[in-house]
Design a protein around this motif. Sequence first.
Motif, PDB file in Angstrom:
ATOM      1  N   TYR A 148       0.874  -1.408  -0.097  1.00  0.00           N
ATOM      2  CA  TYR A 148      -0.030   0.136   0.053  1.00  0.00           C
ATOM      3  C   TYR A 148       0.865   1.272  -0.125  1.00  0.00           C
ATOM      4  O   TYR A 148       0.624   2.189  -0.816  1.00  0.00           O
ATOM      5  CB  TYR A 148      -0.876  -0.013   1.286  1.00  0.00           C
ATOM      6  N   SER A 149       1.786   1.232   0.864  1.00  0.00           N
ATOM      7  CA  SER A 149       2.654   2.525   0.871  1.00  0.00           C
ATOM      8  C   SER A 149       3.468   2.442  -0.414  1.00  0.00           C
ATOM      9  O   SER A 149       3.739   3.797  -0.893  1.00  0.00           O
ATOM     10  CB  SER A 149       3.802   2.057   1.856  1.00  0.00           C
ATOM     11  N   ALA A 150       3.803   1.811  -1.050  1.00  0.00           N
ATOM     12  CA  ALA A 150       4.488   1.441  -2.418  1.00  0.00           C
ATOM     13  C   ALA A 150       3.524   2.277  -3.469  1.00  0.00           C
ATOM     14  O   ALA A 150       3.964   3.258  -4.166  1.00  0.00           O
ATOM     15  CB  ALA A 150       5.018   0.160  -2.981  1.00  0.00           C
ATOM     16  N   ALA A 151       2.443   1.828  -3.601  1.00  0.00           N
ATOM     17  CA  ALA A 151       1.377   2.541  -4.225  1.00  0.00           C
ATOM     18  C   ALA A 151       1.099   4.071  -4.198  1.00  0.00           C
ATOM     19  O   ALA A 151       1.330   4.670  -5.074  1.00  0.00           O
ATOM     20  CB  ALA A 151      -0.064   1.906  -4.411  1.00  0.00           C
ATOM     21  N   ILE A 152       1.005   4.455  -2.889  1.00  0.00           N
ATOM     22  CA  ILE A 152       1.017   5.704  -2.253  1.00  0.00           C
ATOM     23  C   ILE A 152       2.159   6.637  -2.657  1.00  0.00           C
ATOM     24  O   ILE A 152       2.024   7.710  -3.263  1.00  0.00           O
ATOM     25  CB  ILE A 152       0.648   5.872  -0.939  1.00  0.00           C
TER      26      ILE A 152
END
Length: 374
Positions: A148-152
């Motif tokens: 999720y952090s990678a996408a954000i």
Amino acid sequence: FLYSSRDILILIWIISLNLFFSTKLSSARTVFDTIFQVDLQMFFPIIFGVIDALLFALLLYFFTTWHKVGLTGIAIIYTFSNLPGAVLLVLKFFKTITPKFKINTNSIRSLLLESFPIAIYLFFSILNTKFDILLLSWMRSDAEIGFYSAAIRLVYPLAFFSTSFSISIFPLLSKYYSTDQQQFARIMKFSAKFIFVIAFFLSLTLFSNANEIITTFYISSYRPAILPFKYLILAMGINFLNLYFVDILVATKKQFYATIVLGISLFVNVLLNLILIPKFGIVGASYVRLTTSLIVFILLFFFLSNKLKISRIFPYTKLVFLFCFFIIFSFLLDKFGLVLNLIISLLIFTSLLFAFKIFSKKELNLLFSFLKLK
């Protein structure tokens, strides 16, 4: 890597120094950036930020190639690379402007009263963007949070395209709302259309190339980030307009309505995340961001239409045709590779803008006047 509490404390202190001169944080440097931005002199903040980024890339490449640097070393490099741009910005500020310091209690009182709803709005906004991450950390695995952090991380930097333009337009909206309603409406509608076009192109292009983007910037094991990235990129496009609508409300001294909207959004955000995250994880969290962004858009549009009596903010017919044609072309370009897809998409989209005459000659002249360096 394992770090002692002492190493972590040193790292925190080093990173904390960037609160004074980093462009990537709400730092003291922002004060000087804003002075140039509101005067439509975007060149200086941008060029000094580019200097910082280039210096960081060069130093990082040199030290990671020829020397062993840990996390603390990278933090020192990052901190040092922000110094030249900050110093140049401050020097340019004092060369251009001679500030006079005077305490005016009436101005202070007025600013506090007008800014209080904005402070509450920002508080709600921070909670909106952090609650899902907090809930994920409680309910899901570290790996899922990493996806999720990678996408954000891929989505957030794109906000620059909207915020830099909105900051430049805001002084004009505030000025003409009080002095020339016709000019205010003209600038407001043109700017809304311009931001819509940027948001539409970026969100749809990146959405249709989400697989290639994730696998290009990350390794193949990050594929679970693809679907959240798609939802987040669509939410980003809607938020471009939401942030601009908030600027309109602030410029017209109707910021209270923005606070109401974010309060409603926060309630919906918390409720939906509590329902969807336990079952769907990061996909549910990203879907909630998209849903709340859409709700905020609808509510802000309602207040602009009813409280400010603004009608036909967008040229709906032309934008519908632009939307339909570009979607068709986007899906036809699915197999050309990421770089070629982006280049061809930009060329096609630009051609469609001219074909459907989205911007008039007067509006293009207005845009060039905004971009003109002073």
